[in-house]
Design a protein around this motif. Structure first.
Motif, PDB file in Angstrom:
ATOM      1  N   PRO A 219      -8.798  -2.315  -1.517  1.00 17.78           N
ATOM      2  CA  PRO A 219      -9.687  -0.973  -1.998  1.00 17.78           C
ATOM      3  C   PRO A 219      -8.567   0.196  -2.253  1.00 17.78           C
TER       4      PRO A 219
ATOM      5  N   LYS B 104       5.952   0.311   2.270  1.00 20.46           N
ATOM      6  CA  LYS B 104       6.939   1.205   3.024  1.00 20.46           C
ATOM      7  C   LYS B 104       7.267   0.379   4.486  1.00 20.46           C
TER       8      LYS B 104
ATOM      9  N   GLY C 201      -6.690   3.327  -0.894  1.00 28.43           N
ATOM     10  CA  GLY C 201      -6.462   3.546   0.526  1.00 28.43           C
ATOM     11  C   GLY C 201      -6.524   2.734   1.742  1.00 28.43           C
ATOM     12  N   ALA C 202      -6.347   1.320   1.227  1.00 27.55           N
ATOM     13  CA  ALA C 202      -6.335   0.269   2.261  1.00 27.55           C
ATOM     14  C   ALA C 202      -5.169   0.256   2.801  1.00 27.55           C
ATOM     15  N   GLY C 203      -4.067   0.720   2.320  1.00 32.75           N
ATOM     16  CA  GLY C 203      -2.854   0.392   2.875  1.00 32.75           C
ATOM     17  C   GLY C 203      -1.993  -0.039   2.349  1.00 32.75           C
ATOM     18  N   LYS C 204      -1.965  -0.499   1.029  1.00 28.92           N
ATOM     19  CA  LYS C 204      -1.036  -1.337   0.039  1.00 28.92           C
ATOM     20  C   LYS C 204       0.340  -0.814   0.036  1.00 28.92           C
ATOM     21  N   SER C 205       0.249   0.543  -0.186  1.00 29.53           N
ATOM     22  CA  SER C 205       1.488   1.234  -0.315  1.00 29.53           C
ATOM     23  C   SER C 205       2.235   1.206   1.186  1.00 29.53           C
ATOM     24  N   THR C 206       1.209   1.430   2.049  1.00 32.24           N
ATOM     25  CA  THR C 206       1.916   1.475   3.414  1.00 32.24           C
ATOM     26  C   THR C 206       2.712   0.192   3.921  1.00 32.24           C
TER      27      THR C 206
HETATM   28  N1  LIG Z   1       2.527  10.221   4.405  1.00 29.92           N
HETATM   29  C1  LIG Z   1       1.483   9.969   4.982  1.00 29.92           C
HETATM   30  N2  LIG Z   1       0.655  10.619   6.015  1.00 29.92           N
HETATM   31  C2  LIG Z   1      -0.601  10.322   6.448  1.00 29.92           C
HETATM   32  N3  LIG Z   1      -1.297   9.596   6.187  1.00 29.92           N
HETATM   33  C3  LIG Z   1      -1.023   8.714   4.833  1.00 29.92           C
HETATM   34  C4  LIG Z   1       0.324   9.172   4.280  1.00 29.92           C
HETATM   35  N4  LIG Z   1       0.423   8.109   3.399  1.00 29.92           N
HETATM   36  C5  LIG Z   1      -0.596   7.434   3.383  1.00 29.92           C
HETATM   37  N5  LIG Z   1      -1.554   7.855   4.420  1.00 29.92           N
HETATM   38  C6  LIG Z   1      -3.117   7.397   4.512  1.00 29.92           C
HETATM   39  O1  LIG Z   1      -2.814   5.941   4.924  1.00 29.92           O
HETATM   40  C7  LIG Z   1      -3.901   5.132   4.237  1.00 29.92           C
HETATM   41  C8  LIG Z   1      -3.433   4.148   3.369  1.00 29.92           C
HETATM   42  O2  LIG Z   1      -2.748   4.770   2.529  1.00 29.92           O
HETATM   43  P1  LIG Z   1      -1.913   3.883   1.285  1.00 29.92           P
HETATM   44  O3  LIG Z   1      -1.015   2.877   1.799  1.00 29.92           O
HETATM   45  O4  LIG Z   1      -1.343   4.877   0.278  1.00 29.92           O
HETATM   46  O5  LIG Z   1      -3.284   3.025   0.574  1.00 29.92           O
HETATM   47  P2  LIG Z   1      -3.160   2.254  -0.871  1.00 29.92           P
HETATM   48  O6  LIG Z   1      -1.775   2.082  -1.417  1.00 29.92           O
HETATM   49  O7  LIG Z   1      -3.887   1.000  -0.602  1.00 29.92           O
HETATM   50  O8  LIG Z   1      -3.976   2.939  -1.757  1.00 29.92           O
HETATM   51  C9  LIG Z   1      -4.831   6.482   3.579  1.00 29.92           C
HETATM   52  O9  LIG Z   1      -5.944   6.640   4.335  1.00 29.92           O
HETATM   53  C10 LIG Z   1      -4.005   7.577   3.473  1.00 29.92           C
HETATM   54  O10 LIG Z   1      -4.549   8.702   3.472  1.00 29.92           O
END
Ligand SMILES: Nc1ncnc2c1ncn2[C@@H]1O[C@H](COP(=O)(O)OP(=O)(O)O)[C@@H](O)[C@H]1O
Ligand SMILES: [Mg+2]
Length: 246
Positions: free
Chosen positions: A39, A49, A41-46
């Motif tokens: 979903p 990174k 905001g799950a953390g995929k981009s995280t």
């Molecule tokens: N640079 C950041 N600083 C603080 N919180 C962040 C940052 N980037 C992402 N988040 C938070 O981390 C969670 C996961 O984000 P993200 O990895 O971008 O999700 P996805 O790519 O799955 O949509 C979200 O709740 C988002 O708000």
């Protein structure tokens, strides 16, 4: 053989907030496309990174092949073979396609190696060869994405990390982008693909992994995940009615 890239028991997040990833595992084997679904905001981009060295995990280990790289930063990760294509657009519109692609090879000192890699990416991405001298800003969104793919392939990476490459593209361009992801794999680069277009991505991928609540919800062969009825309802946008709820 060790996977090209593995994340083991990763805990990661931002600042003092509760961690986004809470014991996350993924492996990207050689010659495979692994699709990461989940979903918003799950953390995929995280995950990407952390894999690229842009965000240090609080716990866990990252390996490239059998080398542990957990504490290495983005440049060392790139040198070790992990190349990231960010979400959104990152071409320099006022520069030519050639200049954009060659930027990806800035760490290659040897001119002959650089020329060889440029010839290789032109073969994998025909549009890059066709528009080599054009300003990148004149290309369509899908073509620009291929320029970014080509740039990421200049270093001959073991793994490319692709963050939602089909975002904002029309269905035809999306189709081309997925075809090109397959070509990257067939050219010898493993792929970790994050997509909002989950069904389409799983149809393209070899393996899939569903991220939810900071952990792997389910993982396995992409075909098996596609056939999982529960997954369809929750993550793949299937319209099947929930059983027992008339
Ligand atoms: N640079 C950041 N600083 C603080 N919180 C962040 C940052 N980037 C992402 N988040 C938070 O981390 C969670 C996961 O984000 P993200 O990895 O971008 O999700 P996805 O790519 O799955 O949509 C979200 O709740 C988002 O708000
Ligand atoms: Mg994201």
């Amino acid at each position: 053989m060790a996977s090209e890239l593995s994340l083991t028991d990763v805990v990661a997040g931002y600042g003092r907030a509760a961690p986004v990833l809470r014991g996350f595992d993924v492996e990207v084997p050689a010659g495979k496309i692994v699709c990461l679904v989940g979903p918003n905001g799950a953390g995929k981009s995280t995950v990407l990174k952390v894999a690229a060295g842009l965000l240090a995990p609080r716990e866990g280990a990252i390996r490239i092949g059998d080398r542990e790289v957990t504490r290495q930063g983005p440049q060392a990760r790139l040198a070790a073979g992990v190349s990231l294509v960010l979400q959104g657009h990152s071409v320099f519109r006022e520069m030519t396609v050639a200049e954009n692609v060659l930027l990806g090879g800035y760490t290659l000192r040897d001119k002959a190696v650089l020329a060889k890699r440029a010839a290789f990416v032109k073969e994998v991405f025909p549009v890059v060869a066709d528009r080599w001298g054009s300003l990148a800003g004149l290309l369509s969104g899908g073509q620009q994405k291929q320029v970014e793919f080509a740039r990421s392939m200049m270093v001959d990476p073991k793994v490319v990390l692709l963050d939602e490459p089909s975002m904002g593209l029309d269905p035809k361009a999306t189709s081309t982008i997925f075809d090109q992801v397959v070509r990257m794999r067939d050219a010898g680069t493993a792929v970790l693909l994050v997509e909002q277009n989950a069904r389409r991505a799983l149809e393209t991928a070899d393996l899939g992994c569903v991220l939810d609540l900071g952990r792997v919800h389910i993982s396995g062969p992409a075909r098996r995940l596609l056939a999982d009825p529960q997954l369809g309802e929750l993550y793949l946008g299937a319209s099947a009615p929930l059983k027992g709820h008339p």
